[in-house]
Enzyme design. Sequence first.
Site, PDB file in Angstrom:
ATOM      1  CD  GLN B 125      -8.755  20.230  11.307  1.00  0.00           C
ATOM      2  OE1 GLN B 125      -8.610  19.912  10.125  1.00  0.00           O
ATOM      3  NE2 GLN B 125      -9.946  20.433  11.837  1.00  0.00           N
ATOM      4  N   GLY B 126      -4.741  19.399  14.555  1.00  0.00           N
ATOM      5  CA  GLY B 126      -4.652  18.308  15.530  1.00  0.00           C
ATOM      6  C   GLY B 126      -5.939  18.164  16.328  1.00  0.00           C
ATOM      7  CB  SER B 128      -9.125  12.978  14.477  1.00  0.00           C
ATOM      8  OG  SER B 128     -10.175  13.553  13.765  1.00  0.00           O
ATOM      9  CB  SER B 160      -3.445  16.154   5.777  1.00  0.00           C
ATOM     10  OG  SER B 160      -4.296  17.210   6.066  1.00  0.00           O
ATOM     11  CD  GLU B 243     -12.937  19.704   8.244  1.00  0.00           C
ATOM     12  OE1 GLU B 243     -13.172  19.961   9.437  1.00  0.00           O
ATOM     13  OE2 GLU B 243     -12.499  18.610   7.862  1.00  0.00           O
ATOM     14  CD  GLU B 361     -22.101   5.596   8.456  1.00  0.00           C
ATOM     15  OE1 GLU B 361     -21.142   6.393   8.369  1.00  0.00           O
ATOM     16  OE2 GLU B 361     -22.318   4.707   7.615  1.00  0.00           O
TER      17      GLU B 361
END
Lengths: 341, 381
Positions: B125-126, B128, B160, B243, B361
Amino acid sequence: MDFGFTDDQRDIQRTARDLLSERAKPERVREHAESGRSDSELWRELCELGWPGIAVSEEYGGQGLGRIELSILCEELGRSLAPVPFLASVLAATVIEHSASEAARERWLPGIASGETLGALGVAVDGTAELVVGGAEAQVIVLVEDDGTGRVLAAEEAEVEKIASIDPTRTAARVSAGDGGEALDGDVAAGVDRALVAVSSELVGVCDRALEMTVAYVKERKQFGVPVGAYQAVSHRCAQMLLETEKARSTAAFAAWTADADPERLAEAAAMAKAAASDAGREVTASAIQAHGGIGFTWEADVHWLYKRAQLDAVLLGGAGSQRARLAGILADRVRASAAA
Amino acid sequence: MDLTFSPQETAFRDELRAWLAANAPAPEPSDGGEDAHYAWRRDWQRRLYDAGWAAPAWPTEYGGRGASLTESAIYFEEIGRARVPMAANVLGLLLGGPTLMVWGTPEQKERYLPPILSGEEIWCQGFSEPDAGSDLASLKTRAVKDGDDWVVTGQKVWTSGAQYSKWCMLVARSDSEAAKHKGLTYFLMDMEQDAVQVRPLRQITGEAEFNELFIEEARIPDANIVGGVGNGWKVALTTLMNERAGLGFALQIRLRQLLDDLIAKAAERGMLERYGDALAELHVRCESIRLLAWKGLTDVERYGQPGPEGSLVKWLWSDTNQRLTQLAVDIVGAEALTSGESWSYELLRARGNTIEGGTTEVLKNIIAERVLGLPRLKVAA
């Protein structure tokens, strides 16, 4: 697997909320709290609807519905803080029905179910309970002790001294049993655990209302030109209030369900529910006062009634610490059992 | 309210439980590092696949079992309970496949779904980037049209399994003029090209679960766009919504097992009484996570989409896992901090829980804005 309410249960919830939002408006609650009186008009109405007997078996004059239905009413009454002797009476009925003799059930339950008789339940040490919610107006009082014994007695068989608690939406008394009344001869825990669930559900309602009032307030109140709810110091506090409330709600719902459907797990579920609800009640209502700022500390702002109700309910029949001590015992038994297996 | 399983659900669970008992994976390799570990998980996926257990939630037409949401949750609970590893291609199975089922063309589904299921082609998964974490839509990786291809340049992080992957779900900026959320496109990037460099990212546990991707003029054909040019944000949200859906149940069981281990440890050392209150509090939290996860599932079954309330479960789970592992250090003592000791690993790994998959947060912001309806503070750009 279905976590939702049935259509009938949703109807009960909707009807209760509609009725109480009309008949137990904040100004009416405050008026009764300030004068230290129950709302006898509202109580009569609730009795006509059969509320006090919702979970009492039909053979004793109740509606014979389940603990989930009772929890729905407890939650709605907690939300509204209606100054009526509902919780005290249903707690007494619960312990009488599940833990007292047939004679005691026949003597007391029909009256409690119809609302003509008021009940109260307290935890006593050596026969004396220092604070029994609803004790001052009850005709029948159940006292349970830490050792799993208990007595059911008519008010005139006990020494009842009316006292004032910090929560004037309900009466309270100091009660001494002496040798009066009759000993509970059944499974006292079976009654007390169900009573714990009812108190937990009331606390869920108190939390829900405290959060609702707080969210409404922080959206309105402006400082530095913006609603204070836009500041993360405030909005994250509100998120924390929701988390605590939902923790309490899910464990209370689970406990109410086990009471009818899986009683083997009730002791654990009731202890979890009361531990979660007691902590949530204290934290959420304290947060409500904080998020209201200076206004929250005033008599006029009404959030304090929620805080006071939560404080009393949190200690009622054993607070979070004593429930966790029970749970620790259950966990220890489990470890021993699996070691023996 | 009925917190029991239907006969069909019970049958599903029993069948899976029996299969897992009879088909336990080979023991976890003790040496050979990451590669050996990954090969072990790949073998395990193959075994799941051969028995039809790789992705029971996938519709039957794509090789799944068409399992209901409840059955799918049972699946992850049982995988967790049996202490077997996740299939190697977990991101393809849980994120990539379901995203293609919603947005992919018939050709894309036919081409990509079978090798995801079998584990022949691994997905990563690209999303971030170093400067686009919580604020994902501010990502800067550029995609420029060149004939029938797109030329992509940029950097991705927290990828990952990248070193084992054939395909990367890549979100890149295809229109730098458009508004932040509008100029993004979702690509499937072939990882087997020199323009893509994978560098392991060593984390505080010392291992490298994640990687950095350095992309220098990688080429991606038009045919590998998912959901259309400029529609990348919506497609990415589909991926993100998947997810936590299933994994949550496996994590919840894992937390339960850790707590049971810790309680047993405390009993063994005669410390149950001393730490009874803290352990009981963790027990309450663990059980409420389980209840809230099931409640969330009921909501999806009744109302369709998963609600933002799912954020509560992730928040509570991550916070509870941190408390649990910290308490373990108190109960086990200094020995827990010996390197190689599993509690020391759990303690360190748990710090990532409140960051990965949405920081606490950000979760609080989501709850405040989308559940409670609180206003959003406008931050000066």
